[in-house]
Structure formats: structure tokens, C-alpha cells
Design a protein around this motif. Structure first.
Motif, PDB file in Angstrom:
ATOM      1  N   ALA A  84     132.415  69.526  25.468  1.00 51.08           N
ATOM      2  CA  ALA A  84     132.921  70.107  24.223  1.00 51.08           C
ATOM      3  C   ALA A  84     132.508  71.569  24.066  1.00 51.08           C
ATOM      4  CB  ALA A  84     132.426  69.294  23.029  1.00 51.08           C
TER       5      ALA A  84
ATOM      6  N   ARG B 233     123.646  66.293  31.057  1.00 51.08           N
ATOM      7  CA  ARG B 233     123.134  65.530  29.911  1.00 51.08           C
ATOM      8  C   ARG B 233     121.592  65.497  29.936  1.00 51.08           C
ATOM      9  NH1 ARG B 233     126.145  61.331  27.523  1.00 51.08           N
ATOM     10  NH2 ARG B 233     127.285  61.076  29.478  1.00 51.08           N
TER      11      ARG B 233
ATOM     12  N   MET C 297     140.392  61.520  26.172  1.00 49.91           N
ATOM     13  CA  MET C 297     139.059  61.319  26.711  1.00 49.91           C
ATOM     14  C   MET C 297     138.024  61.964  25.791  1.00 49.91           C
ATOM     15  SD  MET C 297     137.684  62.691  30.396  1.00 49.91           S
ATOM     16  CE  MET C 297     136.910  64.253  30.073  1.00 49.91           C
ATOM     17  N   ASP C 298     136.957  61.213  25.485  1.00 52.10           N
ATOM     18  CA  ASP C 298     135.881  61.755  24.672  1.00 52.10           C
ATOM     19  C   ASP C 298     135.094  62.775  25.475  1.00 52.10           C
ATOM     20  OD1 ASP C 298     136.546  60.208  22.515  1.00 52.10           O
ATOM     21  OD2 ASP C 298     135.137  58.601  22.993  1.00 52.10           O
ATOM     22  N   LYS C 299     134.788  63.901  24.848  1.00 54.74           N
ATOM     23  CA  LYS C 299     134.032  64.948  25.527  1.00 54.74           C
ATOM     24  C   LYS C 299     132.552  64.836  25.160  1.00 54.74           C
ATOM     25  CE  LYS C 299     137.819  68.164  26.083  1.00 54.74           C
ATOM     26  NZ  LYS C 299     138.154  69.570  26.269  1.00 54.74           N
ATOM     27  N   LEU C 300     131.701  65.227  26.095  1.00 61.90           N
ATOM     28  CA  LEU C 300     130.267  65.228  25.849  1.00 61.90           C
ATOM     29  C   LEU C 300     129.922  66.413  24.960  1.00 61.90           C
ATOM     30  CD1 LEU C 300     127.362  64.237  26.390  1.00 61.90           C
ATOM     31  CD2 LEU C 300     127.359  65.691  28.431  1.00 61.90           C
ATOM     32  N   HIS C 301     129.262  66.133  23.837  1.00 62.42           N
ATOM     33  CA  HIS C 301     128.836  67.179  22.912  1.00 62.42           C
ATOM     34  C   HIS C 301     127.377  67.511  23.205  1.00 62.42           C
ATOM     35  CE1 HIS C 301     132.344  67.411  20.170  1.00 62.42           C
ATOM     36  NE2 HIS C 301     132.552  66.206  20.648  1.00 62.42           N
TER      37      HIS C 301
ATOM     38  N   SER D 263     135.330  67.985  30.628  1.00 65.01           N
ATOM     39  CA  SER D 263     134.689  66.839  29.976  1.00 65.01           C
ATOM     40  C   SER D 263     133.611  67.252  28.972  1.00 65.01           C
ATOM     41  CB  SER D 263     134.083  65.912  31.036  1.00 65.01           C
ATOM     42  OG  SER D 263     133.030  66.558  31.707  1.00 65.01           O
TER      43      SER D 263
END
Length: 196
Positions: A33, A184, A1-5, A31
Motif C-alpha cells: 500500500a 513485513r 487483492m488486499d495490499k500489505l499496509h 502488493s
């Protein structure tokens, strides 16, 4: 799973139950980074001063801007911390704060216990950073009107969640995707001049 940077480091501030595997804060942390969590206390777990000091120690280990993500009593800890300390806080997501003056269900600490632990009075002064207060319409620990009053005192923007209980595993959460979207949103905001 891509993590939110995120540009800011996210610091998770749990409530009195600390880290719960199925809690939305645990899912949120997985989830992201750039994330840290305030470690659980091994003693004095109901001592507000000890909880505030744990936040201060966690922040001292983070360089650069921070987004605080607090739930339940973690919101109360965060507000007490903000009255006593300074740090480069970009914003805070304050989710379902309990009302210290309400009658809580029996499995929660009594008002006498919290009074002895230094939780009263709850600061109602404007926070020195942007904040979003997420309110439930059917929280067993606080009426929506009580949470709205807290948000007004803190200068926070209110986020109405609807009927989500206390937004904890007992209420069916679990993953809470809206939490990631709110993080976000805070991360994308500019720092307000005159605020941290």
C-alpha cells in the motif's frame, strides 16, 4: 487483492535493468500500500553517482521511515548512497548483490565500464540501519562466499535463499512471496538505538 499496509514507506531500488514488468520487485510493489520506486535514469545509466543521486531524490519526497528494497546493482547503489547520505531508514532488504570483482557473463557490463562509472571501490563499512542480505547459492554474478563477506562488512543479517540464480526473471522469478515476508519482518522491527 488486499495490499500489505506497512508502517514505513517501501522504496524499491532496481538494478541496472531498471523496472521490468515480470520482475519480483514489480510484483512486490503491486502488493504494497505504501510504496515508491526510484525512477529509471534517462542518461548516464551506468554512472554510479547519478544512480546514488536518484535514490537521494526519491527519498527526499518521502516523509517518515523508509524500508529500502534493493536488488542486484541496486544493492551496490544503496550501499554507496548510505556512505554519503542520511535519511530515516528503518531497514533494508538487499537481494543478491553482484560481486564487482567476479567475472560476469558477457551480457553484463565489464569491470572496465563499471570502473569508469565510479562503482569501485564498493563500501564495506557497517550500514547505519538494519539490513537483511539475501544470498543465492548459485548466483552467476557472485559466489555465496563473496556475498557473505559483503553482509559481514555491512553488519547485515544473512538470509540463505538456496539455488535461486540471480533471483530475476531469467532465473524464474517472477513473484517472490518470501520478499513480502521479509519486508513485513523489517517493518515489524524496532529501530535500533544509535541507528537511523
Amino acid at each position: 487483492m488486499d495490499k500489505l499496509h506497512t508502517k514505513a514507506t517501501v522504496l524499491i531500488v532496481p538494478g541496472l535493468r531498471d523496472h521490468v514488468a515480470e520482475h519480483w520487485q514489480t510484483h512486490l510493489a503491486a502488493s504494497l500500500a505504501r510504496v515508491r520506486s526510484v525512477p529509471p535514469l534517462t542518461e548516464d545509466k551506468l554512472n554510479c553517482r547519478a544512480r546514488v543521486e536518484a535514490i537521494a531524490q526519491a527519498l527526499a519526497q518521502i516523509d517518515g521511515p523508509v524500508i529500502l528494497v534493493a536488488h542486484s546493482a541496486g544493492v551496490l547503489m544503496t550501499v554507496h548512497w548510505a556512505q554519503q547520505h542520511q535519511h530515516q531508514i528503518k531497514g533494508a532488504l538487499l537481494v543478491t548483490p553482484p560481486d564487482l570483482y567476479a567475472s560476469w557473463p558477457a551480457q553484463y557490463p565489464s569491470q572496465e565500464t563499471l570502473q569508469a562509472g565510479g562503482w569501485y571501490p564498493l563500501p564495506r563499512t557497517r550500514l547505519p540501519f538494519r539490513s537483511l542480505v539475501a544470498v543465492s547459492s548459485n548466483d552467476p554474478l557472485a559466489s555465496a562466499d563473496a556475498v557473505r563477506a559483503m553482509a559481514t562488512g555491512w553488519g547485515s543479517e544473512l538470509v540463505e535463499l538456496g539455488a535461486v540464480g540471480h533471483l530475476n526473471p531469467a532465473s524464474g522469478f517472477g513473484p517472490w512471496p518470501q520478499g513480502l515476508e521479509l519486508v513485513r519482518r523489517l517493518d515489524a522491527m524496532d529501530v535500533i538505538p544509535g541507528k537511523q
